[in-house]
Motif scaffolding. Structure first.
Motif, PDB file in Angstrom:
ATOM      1  N   PRO A  40     -19.204 -10.126  41.257  1.00 19.36           N
ATOM      2  CA  PRO A  40     -18.198 -11.108  40.846  1.00 19.36           C
ATOM      3  C   PRO A  40     -16.839 -10.418  40.809  1.00 19.36           C
ATOM      4  CG  PRO A  40     -19.320 -10.281  38.911  1.00 19.36           C
ATOM      5  CD  PRO A  40     -19.966  -9.616  40.099  1.00 19.36           C
ATOM      6  N   ALA A  41     -15.819 -11.068  41.355  1.00 19.66           N
ATOM      7  CA  ALA A  41     -14.535 -10.361  41.440  1.00 19.66           C
ATOM      8  C   ALA A  41     -13.370 -11.307  41.201  1.00 19.66           C
ATOM      9  CB  ALA A  41     -14.388  -9.700  42.802  1.00 19.66           C
ATOM     10  N   LEU A  42     -12.531 -10.935  40.245  1.00 19.43           N
ATOM     11  CA  LEU A  42     -11.275 -11.644  40.002  1.00 19.43           C
ATOM     12  C   LEU A  42     -10.160 -10.604  39.988  1.00 19.43           C
ATOM     13  CD1 LEU A  42      -9.709 -14.221  39.322  1.00 19.43           C
ATOM     14  CD2 LEU A  42     -10.164 -13.754  36.883  1.00 19.43           C
ATOM     15  N   GLU A  44      -9.692  -7.764  41.846  1.00 13.01           N
ATOM     16  CA  GLU A  44     -10.234  -6.402  41.800  1.00 13.01           C
ATOM     17  C   GLU A  44      -9.918  -5.626  43.070  1.00 13.01           C
ATOM     18  OE1 GLU A  44     -12.164  -6.993  37.919  1.00 13.01           O
ATOM     19  OE2 GLU A  44     -10.996  -5.520  39.026  1.00 13.01           O
ATOM     20  N   SER A  74     -13.423 -15.148  42.495  1.00 11.02           N
ATOM     21  CA  SER A  74     -13.217 -16.167  41.456  1.00 11.02           C
ATOM     22  C   SER A  74     -11.821 -16.745  41.488  1.00 11.02           C
ATOM     23  CB  SER A  74     -13.429 -15.541  40.078  1.00 11.02           C
ATOM     24  OG  SER A  74     -14.768 -15.336  39.806  1.00 11.02           O
ATOM     25  N   GLY A 106     -14.406 -18.518  34.897  1.00 13.24           N
ATOM     26  CA  GLY A 106     -15.240 -17.551  34.175  1.00 13.24           C
ATOM     27  C   GLY A 106     -16.206 -16.790  35.046  1.00 13.24           C
ATOM     28  N   ALA A 110     -19.068 -17.336  38.645  1.00 13.27           N
ATOM     29  CA  ALA A 110     -19.145 -16.507  39.858  1.00 13.27           C
ATOM     30  C   ALA A 110     -20.582 -16.026  40.080  1.00 13.27           C
ATOM     31  CB  ALA A 110     -18.192 -15.322  39.736  1.00 13.27           C
ATOM     32  N   ASP A 127     -20.495  -5.288  38.492  1.00 13.12           N
ATOM     33  CA  ASP A 127     -19.085  -5.613  38.317  1.00 13.12           C
ATOM     34  C   ASP A 127     -18.265  -4.955  39.419  1.00 13.12           C
ATOM     35  OD1 ASP A 127     -18.676  -5.735  34.647  1.00 13.12           O
ATOM     36  OD2 ASP A 127     -19.672  -7.080  36.087  1.00 13.12           O
ATOM     37  N   ASP A 129     -15.125  -3.914  39.068  1.00 13.42           N
ATOM     38  CA  ASP A 129     -14.005  -3.114  38.544  1.00 13.42           C
ATOM     39  C   ASP A 129     -14.451  -1.708  38.150  1.00 13.42           C
ATOM     40  OD1 ASP A 129     -13.838  -3.915  34.980  1.00 13.42           O
ATOM     41  OD2 ASP A 129     -15.560  -3.828  36.351  1.00 13.42           O
ATOM     42  N   TYR A 219     -17.784 -15.400  29.710  1.00 12.55           N
ATOM     43  CA  TYR A 219     -18.312 -14.060  29.401  1.00 12.55           C
ATOM     44  C   TYR A 219     -19.580 -14.124  28.557  1.00 12.55           C
ATOM     45  CZ  TYR A 219     -14.150 -11.734  31.203  1.00 12.55           C
ATOM     46  OH  TYR A 219     -13.151 -11.253  32.012  1.00 12.55           O
ATOM     47  N   HIS A 248     -14.901   1.639  33.730  1.00 12.39           N
ATOM     48  CA  HIS A 248     -14.358   0.429  34.338  1.00 12.39           C
ATOM     49  C   HIS A 248     -12.990   0.169  33.746  1.00 12.39           C
ATOM     50  CE1 HIS A 248     -15.196  -2.582  30.952  1.00 12.39           C
ATOM     51  NE2 HIS A 248     -15.560  -1.418  30.471  1.00 12.39           N
ATOM     52  N   SER A 249     -12.316  -0.832  34.286  1.00  8.33           N
ATOM     53  CA  SER A 249     -10.992  -1.150  33.743  1.00  8.33           C
ATOM     54  C   SER A 249     -11.203  -1.951  32.464  1.00  8.33           C
ATOM     55  CB  SER A 249     -10.193  -1.977  34.759  1.00  8.33           C
ATOM     56  OG  SER A 249     -10.899  -3.156  35.089  1.00  8.33           O
ATOM     57  N   GLN A 251     -10.114  -4.379  29.189  1.00 14.24           N
ATOM     58  CA  GLN A 251      -9.233  -5.454  28.754  1.00 14.24           C
ATOM     59  C   GLN A 251      -8.672  -5.121  27.372  1.00 14.24           C
ATOM     60  OE1 GLN A 251     -10.593  -9.557  29.739  1.00 14.24           O
ATOM     61  NE2 GLN A 251     -12.559  -8.595  30.151  1.00 14.24           N
ATOM     62  N   MET A 259     -13.330 -13.042  24.593  1.00 11.22           N
ATOM     63  CA  MET A 259     -14.686 -12.810  25.126  1.00 11.22           C
ATOM     64  C   MET A 259     -15.708 -12.963  23.999  1.00 11.22           C
ATOM     65  SD  MET A 259     -16.311  -9.289  26.624  1.00 11.22           S
ATOM     66  CE  MET A 259     -15.384  -9.271  28.160  1.00 11.22           C
TER      67      MET A 259
HETATM   68  O1  LIG Z   1     -13.391 -15.239  35.601  1.00 16.86           O
HETATM   69  C1  LIG Z   1     -13.843 -14.127  35.919  1.00 16.86           C
HETATM   70  C2  LIG Z   1     -13.805 -12.991  35.066  1.00 16.86           C
HETATM   71  C3  LIG Z   1     -14.315 -11.772  35.495  1.00 16.86           C
HETATM   72  N1  LIG Z   1     -14.834 -11.686  36.753  1.00 16.86           N
HETATM   73  C4  LIG Z   1     -15.376 -10.405  37.228  1.00 16.86           C
HETATM   74  O2  LIG Z   1     -16.462 -10.033  36.397  1.00 16.86           O
HETATM   75  C5  LIG Z   1     -16.501  -8.613  36.232  1.00 16.86           C
HETATM   76  C6  LIG Z   1     -16.415  -8.249  34.760  1.00 16.86           C
HETATM   77  O3  LIG Z   1     -15.235  -8.856  34.241  1.00 16.86           O
HETATM   78  P1  LIG Z   1     -14.211  -7.981  33.330  1.00 16.86           P
HETATM   79  O4  LIG Z   1     -13.949  -6.660  33.979  1.00 16.86           O
HETATM   80  O5  LIG Z   1     -13.066  -8.873  33.063  1.00 16.86           O
HETATM   81  O6  LIG Z   1     -15.057  -7.772  31.997  1.00 16.86           O
HETATM   82  P2  LIG Z   1     -15.170  -6.399  31.183  1.00 16.86           P
HETATM   83  O7  LIG Z   1     -15.929  -5.449  32.069  1.00 16.86           O
HETATM   84  O8  LIG Z   1     -13.791  -5.939  30.878  1.00 16.86           O
HETATM   85  O9  LIG Z   1     -15.946  -6.788  29.975  1.00 16.86           O
HETATM   86  C7  LIG Z   1     -15.328  -8.056  37.050  1.00 16.86           C
HETATM   87  O10 LIG Z   1     -15.786  -7.681  38.329  1.00 16.86           O
HETATM   88  C8  LIG Z   1     -14.385  -9.253  37.142  1.00 16.86           C
HETATM   89  O11 LIG Z   1     -13.552  -9.201  38.279  1.00 16.86           O
HETATM   90  C9  LIG Z   1     -14.899 -12.790  37.597  1.00 16.86           C
HETATM   91  O12 LIG Z   1     -15.395 -12.692  38.729  1.00 16.86           O
HETATM   92  N2  LIG Z   1     -14.396 -13.979  37.167  1.00 16.86           N
END
Ligand SMILES: O=c1ccn([C@@H]2O[C@H](COP(=O)(O)OP(=O)(O)O)[C@@H](O)[C@H]2O)c(=O)[nH]1
Ligand SMILES: O=C(O)[C@@H](COP(=O)(O)O)O[C@H]1O[C@H](CO)[C@@H](O)[C@H](O)[C@H]1O
Length: 320
Positions: A40-42, A44, A74, A106, A110, A127, A129, A219, A248-249, A251, A259
């Motif tokens: 899933p990618a938003l 990235e 996404s 969300g 995805a 993921d 990221d 989430y 990972h990156s 938030q 979340m």
């Molecule tokens: O609406 C969304 C939110 C997140 N993602 C993807 O889901 C993965 C995890 O999201 P995020 O990094 O925001 O969550 P975290 O790892 O910080 O909890 C990443 O590849 C995001 O690009 C997505 O495809 N659609």
């Protein structure tokens, strides 16, 4: 510790180092199984290409363990789709997959649409990221599924350093896990308390199970899948694999507060009698003359089990 959790931990906790890609590729072939990887990618762009390229080189070309790599966009506004395609992924968009069902925002949306856009008997979610992605993550997730038919769903466990402007906090990551998800599971689903990383974004499952549970749109998807799959298949059909360290990156705390709101909604919806929670989350900003309340909608919707979608469309279900 509950005896059932202690027993589960002993029987269902594995190490990714147990397996190598080549041997699992043979096991997959011997079983006539297929493997899909969904990312899933938003937005990235900086990381998705490296992850896709690493999977393709190590797990498609060098060892034929993975049969398809699909990035689910996404609605990115950066070059995520182009970079993923250049790295060799099939790219689909949440706006066009199952378009008759519309598109909700969300991560869970995805993943749900990624499930429909792929065909593997085994589906791996990663993921997009991740930094320093190791293909052994995928090998470790598939190990239990390709060697034990009693196991239907495997989550990654790892150390989660938190990168901050002040430096790296060795185990500061997984903030929503430590402050919400773990206490919730221990309180209301203590049989799942053995999961070290219940919210980990890397996991794999049998399609025949994944298509029988709902996907929470935001989430809450990881929390919902864990509780729902345990209810469907039993805790002993679930496992976890130690893959080392995951970077990972990250938030902001405010984003993780939202979340957490979605995860709390997801959890409460699975507690009969708990009533319907408000979907509003108020957060606060400091202003020149005080504070400003900011209202967020952390309500989530649920996409139905894919099996019901396929049935309604007259599509055949997964071979199982
Ligand atoms: O609406 C969304 C939110 C997140 N993602 C993807 O889901 C993965 C995890 O999201 P995020 O990094 O925001 O969550 P975290 O790892 O910080 O909890 C990443 O590849 C995001 O690009 C997505 O495809 N659609
Ligand atoms: O585990 C967590 O607390 C959150 C936030 O992690 P960090 O505090 O940013 O390391 O990250 C996970 O949770 C999300 C909700 O389930 C998943 O979608 C993410 O993939 C996962 O990284």
């Amino acid at each position: 510790m509950r005896p059932d959790v202690s027993r589960w931990l002993r029987r269902r906790t594995f190490s990714a180092a147990t397996w190598c890609a080549a041997e699992l590729a043979e096991a997959k072939s011997a079983r006539g199984s297929t493997v899909s990887v969904v990312l899933p990618a938003l937005d990235e762009e900086p990381t998705v290409g490296t992850i896709v390229g690493t999977i393709r080189r190590a797990l498609v070309e060098e060892a034929p363990l993975v049969d398809e790599v699909v990035v689910v966009d996404s609605g990115s506004v950066d070059r995520t789709a182009a970079v993923a395609a250049e790295a060799g992924a099939t790219v689909v968009d949440t706006a066009t997959v199952l378009s008759a069902h519309g598109r909700v925002p969300g991560k869970g949306e995805a993943l749900w649409k990624g499930l429909h856009a792929t065909s593997g008997d085994l589906v791996v979610f990663v993921d997009a990221d991740l930094v320093g992605f190791d293909p052994q993550f995928v090998v470790g997730l598939l190990g239990p599924l390709l060697t034990d038919p009693a196991i239907g769903y495997v989550k990654a466990l790892y150390d989660r350093p938190l990168h901050t402007p002040e430096g790296i906090v060795p185990s500061g990551g997984g903030r929503v896990t430590e402050l919400l998800a773990r206490p919730l599971l221990n309180a209301w689903w203590p049989e799942l308390a053995g999961f070290v990383q219940p919210l980990s974004g890397e996991y794999a499952g049998r399609r025949e199970l994944l298509e029988r549970v709902p996907f929470v749109s935001g989430y809450g998807v990881e929390f919902g899948l864990l509780v729902d799959l345990a209810g469907l298949a039993g805790v002993d059909a679930l496992a976890q694999v130690d893959v080392g360290t995951r970077r990972h990156s990250h938030q902001s705390d405010a984003a993780l507060g939202r979340m957490a709101g979605q995860i709390l909604s997801t959890a409460i919806a699975r507690r009969p009698g708990a009533g319907r929670p408000s979907s509003e989350l108020l957060q606060f900003l400091r202003t020149a003359d005080g504070v400003e309340a900011v209202s967020w909608d952390v309500g989530v919707s649920e996409r139905p089990p894919m099996r019901t979608v396929r049935a309604a469309a007259g599509e055949p279900g997964p071979l199982s």
